[in-house]
Design a protein around this motif. Structure first.
Motif, PDB file in Angstrom:
ATOM      1  N   LEU A 191       0.832  -1.199   0.000  1.00  0.00           N
ATOM      2  CA  LEU A 191       0.000   0.000   0.000  1.00  0.00           C
ATOM      3  C   LEU A 191       0.871   1.255   0.000  1.00  0.00           C
ATOM      4  CD1 LEU A 191      -2.584  -1.033   2.769  1.00  0.00           C
ATOM      5  CD2 LEU A 191      -2.801  -1.345   0.287  1.00  0.00           C
ATOM      6  N   VAL A 192       0.654   2.095  -1.006  1.00  0.00           N
ATOM      7  CA  VAL A 192       1.320   3.398  -1.043  1.00  0.00           C
ATOM      8  C   VAL A 192       0.368   4.400  -0.404  1.00  0.00           C
ATOM      9  CG1 VAL A 192       2.206   5.253  -2.508  1.00  0.00           C
ATOM     10  CG2 VAL A 192       2.589   2.863  -3.145  1.00  0.00           C
ATOM     11  N   ALA A 193       0.841   5.136   0.565  1.00  0.00           N
ATOM     12  CA  ALA A 193      -0.011   6.120   1.240  1.00  0.00           C
ATOM     13  C   ALA A 193       0.767   7.403   1.454  1.00  0.00           C
ATOM     14  CB  ALA A 193      -0.511   5.569   2.586  1.00  0.00           C
ATOM     15  N   GLY A 194       0.190   8.514   1.040  1.00  0.00           N
ATOM     16  CA  GLY A 194       0.850   9.800   1.181  1.00  0.00           C
ATOM     17  C   GLY A 194       0.232  10.662   2.243  1.00  0.00           C
ATOM     18  N   SER A 195      -0.880  11.282   1.921  1.00  0.00           N
ATOM     19  CA  SER A 195      -1.564  12.190   2.852  1.00  0.00           C
ATOM     20  C   SER A 195      -1.939  11.498   4.150  1.00  0.00           C
ATOM     21  CB  SER A 195      -2.830  12.750   2.192  1.00  0.00           C
ATOM     22  OG  SER A 195      -2.511  13.407   0.992  1.00  0.00           O
ATOM     23  N   PHE A 196      -2.434  10.270   4.061  1.00  0.00           N
ATOM     24  CA  PHE A 196      -2.871   9.528   5.247  1.00  0.00           C
ATOM     25  C   PHE A 196      -1.740   9.376   6.256  1.00  0.00           C
ATOM     26  CE2 PHE A 196      -3.514   5.404   7.458  1.00  0.00           C
ATOM     27  CZ  PHE A 196      -4.703   5.711   8.125  1.00  0.00           C
ATOM     28  N   VAL A 197      -0.528   9.214   5.766  1.00  0.00           N
ATOM     29  CA  VAL A 197       0.632   9.030   6.639  1.00  0.00           C
ATOM     30  C   VAL A 197       1.248  10.359   7.052  1.00  0.00           C
ATOM     31  CG1 VAL A 197       2.991   8.127   6.778  1.00  0.00           C
ATOM     32  CG2 VAL A 197       1.178   6.723   5.775  1.00  0.00           C
ATOM     33  N   PHE A 198       1.678  11.154   6.084  1.00  0.00           N
ATOM     34  CA  PHE A 198       2.477  12.337   6.398  1.00  0.00           C
ATOM     35  C   PHE A 198       1.684  13.514   6.958  1.00  0.00           C
ATOM     36  CE2 PHE A 198       5.621  10.265   3.536  1.00  0.00           C
ATOM     37  CZ  PHE A 198       6.687  10.272   4.432  1.00  0.00           C
ATOM     38  N   GLN A 199       0.379  13.531   6.763  1.00  0.00           N
ATOM     39  CA  GLN A 199      -0.419  14.613   7.326  1.00  0.00           C
ATOM     40  C   GLN A 199      -1.004  14.254   8.693  1.00  0.00           C
ATOM     41  OE1 GLN A 199      -3.221  16.167   4.432  1.00  0.00           O
ATOM     42  NE2 GLN A 199      -1.632  16.483   2.904  1.00  0.00           N
ATOM     43  N   ALA A 200      -0.654  13.085   9.183  1.00  0.00           N
ATOM     44  CA  ALA A 200      -1.109  12.655  10.507  1.00  0.00           C
ATOM     45  C   ALA A 200      -0.167  13.192  11.585  1.00  0.00           C
ATOM     46  CB  ALA A 200      -1.148  11.135  10.571  1.00  0.00           C
ATOM     47  N   LYS A 201      -0.684  13.295  12.812  1.00  0.00           N
ATOM     48  CA  LYS A 201       0.156  13.747  13.927  1.00  0.00           C
ATOM     49  C   LYS A 201       1.267  12.754  14.206  1.00  0.00           C
ATOM     50  CE  LYS A 201      -3.264  16.577  16.385  1.00  0.00           C
ATOM     51  NZ  LYS A 201      -4.024  16.782  17.655  1.00  0.00           N
ATOM     52  N   ASN A 202       0.971  11.470  14.005  1.00  0.00           N
ATOM     53  CA  ASN A 202       1.955  10.424  14.249  1.00  0.00           C
ATOM     54  C   ASN A 202       2.061   9.536  13.011  1.00  0.00           C
ATOM     55  OD1 ASN A 202       3.495   8.241  15.104  1.00  0.00           O
ATOM     56  ND2 ASN A 202       2.612   8.228  17.171  1.00  0.00           N
ATOM     57  N   PRO A 203       2.892   9.902  12.044  1.00  0.00           N
ATOM     58  CA  PRO A 203       3.012   9.144  10.796  1.00  0.00           C
ATOM     59  C   PRO A 203       3.346   7.661  10.991  1.00  0.00           C
ATOM     60  CG  PRO A 203       4.038  11.284  10.549  1.00  0.00           C
ATOM     61  CD  PRO A 203       3.712  11.132  12.008  1.00  0.00           C
ATOM     62  N   SER A 204       4.238   7.363  11.938  1.00  0.00           N
ATOM     63  CA  SER A 204       4.640   5.958  12.142  1.00  0.00           C
ATOM     64  C   SER A 204       3.457   5.113  12.598  1.00  0.00           C
ATOM     65  CB  SER A 204       5.775   5.871  13.148  1.00  0.00           C
ATOM     66  OG  SER A 204       5.365   6.283  14.434  1.00  0.00           O
ATOM     67  N   GLU A 205       2.554   5.728  13.359  1.00  0.00           N
ATOM     68  CA  GLU A 205       1.361   5.010  13.827  1.00  0.00           C
ATOM     69  C   GLU A 205       0.448   4.672  12.649  1.00  0.00           C
ATOM     70  OE1 GLU A 205      -2.496   6.111  16.533  1.00  0.00           O
ATOM     71  OE2 GLU A 205      -0.534   6.762  17.284  1.00  0.00           O
ATOM     72  N   MET A 206       0.347   5.571  11.688  1.00  0.00           N
ATOM     73  CA  MET A 206      -0.474   5.321  10.502  1.00  0.00           C
ATOM     74  C   MET A 206       0.120   4.189   9.661  1.00  0.00           C
ATOM     75  SD  MET A 206      -2.963   7.398  10.889  1.00  0.00           S
ATOM     76  CE  MET A 206      -2.703   7.215  12.660  1.00  0.00           C
ATOM     77  N   VAL A 207       1.449   4.164   9.587  1.00  0.00           N
ATOM     78  CA  VAL A 207       2.124   3.078   8.875  1.00  0.00           C
ATOM     79  C   VAL A 207       1.766   1.739   9.509  1.00  0.00           C
ATOM     80  CG1 VAL A 207       4.365   2.023   8.385  1.00  0.00           C
ATOM     81  CG2 VAL A 207       4.042   4.466   8.021  1.00  0.00           C
ATOM     82  N   THR A 208       1.853   1.684  10.835  1.00  0.00           N
ATOM     83  CA  THR A 208       1.529   0.445  11.557  1.00  0.00           C
ATOM     84  C   THR A 208       0.098   0.007  11.336  1.00  0.00           C
ATOM     85  OG1 THR A 208       3.177   0.945  13.275  1.00  0.00           O
ATOM     86  CG2 THR A 208       1.474  -0.651  13.827  1.00  0.00           C
ATOM     87  N   LYS A 209      -0.820   0.959  11.341  1.00  0.00           N
ATOM     88  CA  LYS A 209      -2.238   0.644  11.105  1.00  0.00           C
ATOM     89  C   LYS A 209      -2.432  -0.033   9.753  1.00  0.00           C
ATOM     90  CE  LYS A 209      -4.595   3.999  14.062  1.00  0.00           C
ATOM     91  NZ  LYS A 209      -5.558   5.140  14.102  1.00  0.00           N
ATOM     92  N   LEU A 210      -1.766   0.492   8.737  1.00  0.00           N
ATOM     93  CA  LEU A 210      -1.897  -0.084   7.401  1.00  0.00           C
ATOM     94  C   LEU A 210      -1.225  -1.454   7.330  1.00  0.00           C
ATOM     95  CD1 LEU A 210      -1.227   3.051   5.144  1.00  0.00           C
ATOM     96  CD2 LEU A 210      -3.428   1.972   5.620  1.00  0.00           C
ATOM     97  N   GLN A 211      -0.112  -1.618   7.999  1.00  0.00           N
ATOM     98  CA  GLN A 211       0.599  -2.912   7.986  1.00  0.00           C
ATOM     99  C   GLN A 211      -0.243  -4.011   8.603  1.00  0.00           C
ATOM    100  OE1 GLN A 211       4.109  -1.598  10.089  1.00  0.00           O
ATOM    101  NE2 GLN A 211       5.382  -1.585   8.247  1.00  0.00           N
ATOM    102  N   LYS A 212      -1.118  -3.645   9.517  1.00  0.00           N
ATOM    103  CA  LYS A 212      -1.939  -4.637  10.226  1.00  0.00           C
ATOM    104  C   LYS A 212      -3.253  -4.977   9.524  1.00  0.00           C
ATOM    105  CE  LYS A 212      -0.128  -3.701  14.867  1.00  0.00           C
ATOM    106  NZ  LYS A 212      -0.434  -3.197  16.226  1.00  0.00           N
ATOM    107  N   LEU A 213      -3.526  -4.315   8.395  1.00  0.00           N
ATOM    108  CA  LEU A 213      -4.790  -4.577   7.709  1.00  0.00           C
ATOM    109  C   LEU A 213      -4.873  -6.029   7.249  1.00  0.00           C
ATOM    110  CD1 LEU A 213      -5.286  -1.379   5.504  1.00  0.00           C
ATOM    111  CD2 LEU A 213      -6.477  -2.002   7.593  1.00  0.00           C
TER     112      LEU A 213
END
Length: 213
Positions: A191-213
């Motif tokens: 999954l490529v994600a731009g805005s969802f990751v980098f515009q979040a307060k905690n980008p690494s947390e968004m990465v983890t959320k996607l990895q767990k899908l």
């Protein structure tokens, strides 16, 4: 585990390495290269890829949205691209591009615009490591996800299986937790994600959320 490739197109270019360090838990880093011809936008080039390679340990997933990827292949591969992904709709001879990338011992992917059928790459499926399915029209970040691209993911997966291959299927455009889950269910594993990751307060947390899908 689903692989996540944050797109730096949504990062802060004035603090690029700082933003990249926020997503060091990602599996790779998506770098969009646009020439203003193949798509109506201009982004970054070889020097930026080279700089990122020196500053980050992440696998560099370089997406060439350019008219002549063959002409620039050597430069980007030498700069540090670990995966060289080009568009089948480009002007270059696809076989020649694949041959150059393989000569460098790097991975090669082919990207499909929304209106391009997977049949366009059927003859090359045995030679590539990844298919990138665009879920927006390429060129700009922040676009809405095109749900009608989901059957294309399934089609590519089936096409590869018929050839006895299990290749990576990447999706790019409008990816978040909801759309990412739809893509994973359809058969995508990157999954490529731009805005969802980098515009979040905690980008690494968004990465983890996607990895767990």
């Amino acid at each position: 585990m689903i692989k996540v490739s944050p797109s730096i197109l949504s990062a802060d270019f004035a603090n690029l390495i700082h933003d990249i360090k926020k997503v060091e838990n990602a599996d790779m880093l998506h770098i969009d290269v646009m020439d203003g011809h193949f798509v109506p936008n201009i982004s970054i080039g070889v020097p930026v890829v080279q700089a990122i390679k020196k500053a980050s340990h992440l696998f560099l997933d370089v997406h060439l949205m350019i008219s002549d990827p063959l002409f620039y292949a050597e430069a980007f591969l030498n700069a540090g691209a670990d995966l060289f992904c080009f568009h089948i709709e480009s002007d270059s001879d696809a076989q020649k591009v694949i041959d150059v990338v393989k000569k460098h011992g790097k991975k090669v992917g082919i990207a499909l615009k929304p209106k391009t059928s997977p049949s366009a790459i059927a003859h090359l499926i045995n030679q590539i490591d990844m298919v990138l399915i665009m879920t927006v029209e390429p060129g700009f970040g922040g676009q809405a996800f095109m749900e009608d691209m989901l059957p294309k993911i399934q089609e590519v997966k089936c096409m590869a299986a018929e050839k006895g291959r299990s290749i990576d299927i990447q999706v790019d455009g409008g990816i978040n937790e909801t759309t990412g889950k739809l893509c994973v269910d359809a058969g995508s594993n990157i999954l490529v994600a731009g805005s969802f990751v980098f515009q979040a307060k905690n980008p690494s947390e968004m990465v983890t959320k996607l990895q767990k899908l």
